[in-house]
Design a protein around this motif. Structure first.
Motif, PDB file in Angstrom:
ATOM      1  N   TYR A  12      40.595  44.884  78.647  1.00 38.63           N
ATOM      2  CA  TYR A  12      39.237  44.479  78.293  1.00 38.63           C
ATOM      3  C   TYR A  12      39.203  43.979  76.841  1.00 38.63           C
ATOM      4  O   TYR A  12      38.673  42.917  76.542  1.00 38.63           O
ATOM      5  N   TYR A  13      39.811  44.738  75.962  1.00 45.98           N
ATOM      6  CA  TYR A  13      39.870  44.421  74.547  1.00 45.98           C
ATOM      7  C   TYR A  13      40.513  43.046  74.357  1.00 45.98           C
ATOM      8  O   TYR A  13      40.012  42.173  73.660  1.00 45.98           O
ATOM      9  N   ASN A  14      41.616  42.889  75.086  1.00 42.97           N
ATOM     10  CA  ASN A  14      42.376  41.657  75.003  1.00 42.97           C
ATOM     11  C   ASN A  14      41.545  40.450  75.462  1.00 42.97           C
ATOM     12  O   ASN A  14      41.546  39.401  74.835  1.00 42.97           O
ATOM     13  N   GLN A  15      40.812  40.648  76.567  1.00 35.73           N
ATOM     14  CA  GLN A  15      39.996  39.554  77.092  1.00 35.73           C
ATOM     15  C   GLN A  15      38.877  39.173  76.133  1.00 35.73           C
ATOM     16  O   GLN A  15      38.583  37.999  75.946  1.00 35.73           O
ATOM     17  N   SER A  16      38.237  40.198  75.514  1.00 33.16           N
ATOM     18  CA  SER A  16      37.121  39.854  74.641  1.00 33.16           C
ATOM     19  C   SER A  16      37.636  39.184  73.363  1.00 33.16           C
ATOM     20  O   SER A  16      36.986  38.310  72.812  1.00 33.16           O
ATOM     21  N   LEU A  17      38.824  39.563  72.949  1.00 35.11           N
ATOM     22  CA  LEU A  17      39.439  38.886  71.807  1.00 35.11           C
ATOM     23  C   LEU A  17      39.671  37.419  72.131  1.00 35.11           C
ATOM     24  O   LEU A  17      39.380  36.525  71.346  1.00 35.11           O
ATOM     25  N   THR A  18      40.200  37.189  73.314  1.00 33.16           N
ATOM     26  CA  THR A  18      40.475  35.825  73.745  1.00 33.16           C
ATOM     27  C   THR A  18      39.184  35.021  73.817  1.00 33.16           C
ATOM     28  O   THR A  18      39.138  33.869  73.382  1.00 33.16           O
ATOM     29  N   ALA A  19      38.134  35.650  74.334  1.00 28.47           N
ATOM     30  CA  ALA A  19      36.847  34.955  74.431  1.00 28.47           C
ATOM     31  C   ALA A  19      36.353  34.562  73.049  1.00 28.47           C
ATOM     32  O   ALA A  19      35.923  33.432  72.829  1.00 28.47           O
ATOM     33  N   ALA A  20      36.447  35.479  72.102  1.00 24.82           N
ATOM     34  CA  ALA A  20      35.987  35.203  70.741  1.00 24.82           C
ATOM     35  C   ALA A  20      36.817  34.088  70.118  1.00 24.82           C
ATOM     36  O   ALA A  20      36.286  33.176  69.483  1.00 24.82           O
ATOM     37  N   ALA A  21      38.127  34.148  70.351  1.00 26.32           N
ATOM     38  CA  ALA A  21      39.018  33.138  69.768  1.00 26.32           C
ATOM     39  C   ALA A  21      38.732  31.761  70.354  1.00 26.32           C
ATOM     40  O   ALA A  21      38.732  30.763  69.644  1.00 26.32           O
ATOM     41  N   SER A  22      38.482  31.702  71.658  1.00 22.51           N
ATOM     42  CA  SER A  22      38.259  30.383  72.245  1.00 22.51           C
ATOM     43  C   SER A  22      36.885  29.843  71.870  1.00 22.51           C
ATOM     44  O   SER A  22      36.704  28.643  71.697  1.00 22.51           O
ATOM     45  N   GLU A  23      35.936  30.744  71.673  1.00 15.92           N
ATOM     46  CA  GLU A  23      34.624  30.287  71.215  1.00 15.92           C
ATOM     47  C   GLU A  23      34.733  29.713  69.802  1.00 15.92           C
ATOM     48  O   GLU A  23      34.133  28.687  69.479  1.00 15.92           O
ATOM     49  N   ARG A  24      35.551  30.379  68.992  1.00 10.53           N
ATOM     50  CA  ARG A  24      35.758  29.918  67.629  1.00 10.53           C
ATOM     51  C   ARG A  24      36.436  28.545  67.617  1.00 10.53           C
ATOM     52  O   ARG A  24      36.058  27.646  66.880  1.00 10.53           O
ATOM     53  N   LEU A  25      37.428  28.424  68.504  1.00  9.70           N
ATOM     54  CA  LEU A  25      38.147  27.154  68.598  1.00  9.70           C
ATOM     55  C   LEU A  25      37.211  26.040  69.051  1.00  9.70           C
ATOM     56  O   LEU A  25      37.262  24.918  68.555  1.00  9.70           O
ATOM     57  N   GLU A  26      36.323  26.383  69.991  1.00 11.02           N
ATOM     58  CA  GLU A  26      35.381  25.370  70.483  1.00 11.02           C
ATOM     59  C   GLU A  26      34.432  24.939  69.360  1.00 11.02           C
ATOM     60  O   GLU A  26      34.177  23.745  69.177  1.00 11.02           O
ATOM     61  N   THR A  27      33.936  25.919  68.608  1.00 15.24           N
ATOM     62  CA  THR A  27      33.052  25.593  67.485  1.00 15.24           C
ATOM     63  C   THR A  27      33.784  24.713  66.481  1.00 15.24           C
ATOM     64  O   THR A  27      33.240  23.724  65.985  1.00 15.24           O
ATOM     65  N   GLU A  28      35.049  25.051  66.228  1.00 15.28           N
ATOM     66  CA  GLU A  28      35.836  24.270  65.275  1.00 15.28           C
ATOM     67  C   GLU A  28      35.972  22.810  65.729  1.00 15.28           C
ATOM     68  O   GLU A  28      35.766  21.882  64.954  1.00 15.28           O
ATOM     69  N   THR A  29      36.305  22.639  66.996  1.00 13.36           N
ATOM     70  CA  THR A  29      36.481  21.290  67.541  1.00 13.36           C
ATOM     71  C   THR A  29      35.171  20.500  67.466  1.00 13.36           C
ATOM     72  O   THR A  29      35.156  19.340  67.039  1.00 13.36           O
ATOM     73  N   ARG A  30      34.095  21.153  67.848  1.00 18.99           N
ATOM     74  CA  ARG A  30      32.795  20.462  67.846  1.00 18.99           C
ATOM     75  C   ARG A  30      32.340  20.174  66.416  1.00 18.99           C
ATOM     76  O   ARG A  30      31.746  19.123  66.147  1.00 18.99           O
ATOM     77  N   LEU A  31      32.623  21.096  65.508  1.00 17.23           N
ATOM     78  CA  LEU A  31      32.213  20.896  64.114  1.00 17.23           C
ATOM     79  C   LEU A  31      32.991  19.728  63.487  1.00 17.23           C
ATOM     80  O   LEU A  31      32.438  18.911  62.751  1.00 17.23           O
ATOM     81  N   ARG A  32      34.272  19.661  63.815  1.00 14.04           N
ATOM     82  CA  ARG A  32      35.104  18.562  63.330  1.00 14.04           C
ATOM     83  C   ARG A  32      34.513  17.216  63.765  1.00 14.04           C
ATOM     84  O   ARG A  32      34.382  16.279  62.984  1.00 14.04           O
ATOM     85  N   ARG A  33      34.111  17.169  65.025  1.00 12.18           N
ATOM     86  CA  ARG A  33      33.489  15.962  65.565  1.00 12.18           C
ATOM     87  C   ARG A  33      32.160  15.671  64.881  1.00 12.18           C
ATOM     88  O   ARG A  33      31.846  14.522  64.559  1.00 12.18           O
ATOM     89  N   ALA A  34      31.378  16.730  64.684  1.00 13.44           N
ATOM     90  CA  ALA A  34      30.063  16.569  64.052  1.00 13.44           C
ATOM     91  C   ALA A  34      30.208  15.971  62.649  1.00 13.44           C
ATOM     92  O   ALA A  34      29.416  15.129  62.233  1.00 13.44           O
ATOM     93  N   LEU A  35      31.259  16.399  61.944  1.00 10.48           N
ATOM     94  CA  LEU A  35      31.512  15.854  60.612  1.00 10.48           C
ATOM     95  C   LEU A  35      31.842  14.371  60.697  1.00 10.48           C
ATOM     96  O   LEU A  35      31.368  13.564  59.895  1.00 10.48           O
ATOM     97  N   GLU A  36      32.663  14.021  61.704  1.00  5.38           N
ATOM     98  CA  GLU A  36      33.041  12.609  61.869  1.00  5.38           C
ATOM     99  C   GLU A  36      31.850  11.751  62.280  1.00  5.38           C
ATOM    100  O   GLU A  36      31.681  10.629  61.823  1.00  5.38           O
TER     101      GLU A  36
END
Ligand code: C2E
Ligand code: MG
Ligand code: MG
Ligand code: MG
Length: 284
Positions: A12-36
């Motif tokens: 469970y711990y592992n899955q929620s970590l993964t969820a948080a990490a992928s959400e962060r990655l998604e925000t990063e990707t979208r933010l990069r685009r937003a800047l462009e």
């Protein structure tokens, strides 16, 4: 059983970590685009002199206008921008835009306003920070004195040694420096004496229960008293009621900002509001 449970907990711990990490990655990707795509905007909140009530400046606050999600507040993307280093580009965009905006207001005949821009910990650690700020000033023609750089107390505490040099560099440029969210970071005012600082911004959490909360009242009074002894000016943030403003005036605060005057607004809306309320242009 215990073993199985243990394994489940681990998974469970592992899955929620993964969820948080992928959400962060998604925000990063979208933010990069937003800047462009230039989807970031700067809103401005008025800052006023507490005794005269005159508008003295504005704080620049970033917003992300996402085509699908609408307006996204900074608390939802600044931390990711910090962790990924995207804050350097974001911060520079805000800085350049804010300087150009107040310079444009000068030309429009508004009274000369100061502009406060927030700097992140990452930016404080950037050896090219002063050069970047100088560039924004030169490009806009804004007098250095009219730019206020806001650094949070906690950034200052965690970056103390590096920040000393950076702040000396900023002083050399002739800009003003404000300590943001003051009172939340456990630094002593005596310690702050080492830094070249112009303003203390009392955090909203001390303002919100004034004047009733005696602890907050005494704390704010002490901050104002000691700051003045050190030659610093004090600005209260998050002022929402007339009672709060009256009390802060009584304490001898120098400036304030808050919803009682206006929330942060897009530049055109801010000017329209100030013109209708205060006859801003006529005073110019
Ligand atoms: P901050 O620099 O302490 O900015 C003040 C925050 O308080 C703003 O939130 C503002 O909208 C809010 N505020 C002002 N008056 C009132 C009031 O009367 N009541 C209440 N409840 N809130 C009030 P905002 O715009 O959501 O920004 C949150 C934080 O995000 C900022 O706190 C700052 O730390 C960060 N931030 C915003 N823009 C930038 C930026 O361009 N660069 C960096 N590094 N950080 C930024
Ligand atoms: Mg600020
Ligand atoms: Mg603050
Ligand atoms: Mg804050």
């Amino acid at each position: 059983l215990a073993k199985a449970e243990g394994r489940n907990t681990y998974r469970y711990y592992n899955q929620s970590l993964t969820a948080a990490a992928s959400e962060r990655l998604e925000t990063e990707t979208r933010l990069r685009r937003a800047l462009e795509l230039d989807h970031l905007e700067v809103f401005y909140q008025p800052q006023l002199d507490i005794t005269t009530g005159a508008l003295t400046g504005v704080e620049a606050l970033v917003r992300w206008r996402d085509p699908e999600q609408g307006l996204i507040p900074p608390d939802r993307f600044i931390p990711v921008a910090e962790e990924t280093g995207l804050i350097d580009r974001l911060g520079q965009q805000v800085l350049e835009r804010a300087c150009l905006q107040v310079a444009a207001w000068d030309r429009d005949g508004l009274p000369a306003l100061d502009v406060a821009v927030n700097l992140s910990a990452h930016q404080i650690g950037d050896p090219r920070l002063c050069a970047k700020i100088r560039h924004a000033l030169e490009r806009s023609g804004l007098a250095p004195r009219r730019l206020v750089l806001e650094i949070t107390e906690s950034t200052l505490m965690t970056q103390a040694e590096g920040a000393l040099g950076t702040l000396a560099g900023l002083k050399g440029l002739g800009v003003q420096v404000a300590i943001d969210d003051f009172g939340t970071g456990y630094s002593s005012l005596a310690y702050l004496k080492r830094f070249a600082i112009d303003w203390l911004k009392v955090d909203r959490c001390f303002v919100q229960d004034l004047p009733e909360d005696r602890n907050d009242a005494e704390l704010t009074q002490t901050i104002v008293y000691m700051a003045h002894n050190l030659g610093l000016r004090v600005l209260a943030e998050g002022v929402e009621t007339q009672a709060q403003l009256d009390f802060l005036t009584h304490l001898g605060c120098d400036g304030w900002q808050g919803f009682l005057c206006s929330p942060p607004l897009p530049p055109q809306e801010l000017v329209a509001r100030l013109e209708s309320r205060e006859g801003l242009r006529r005073r110019a």
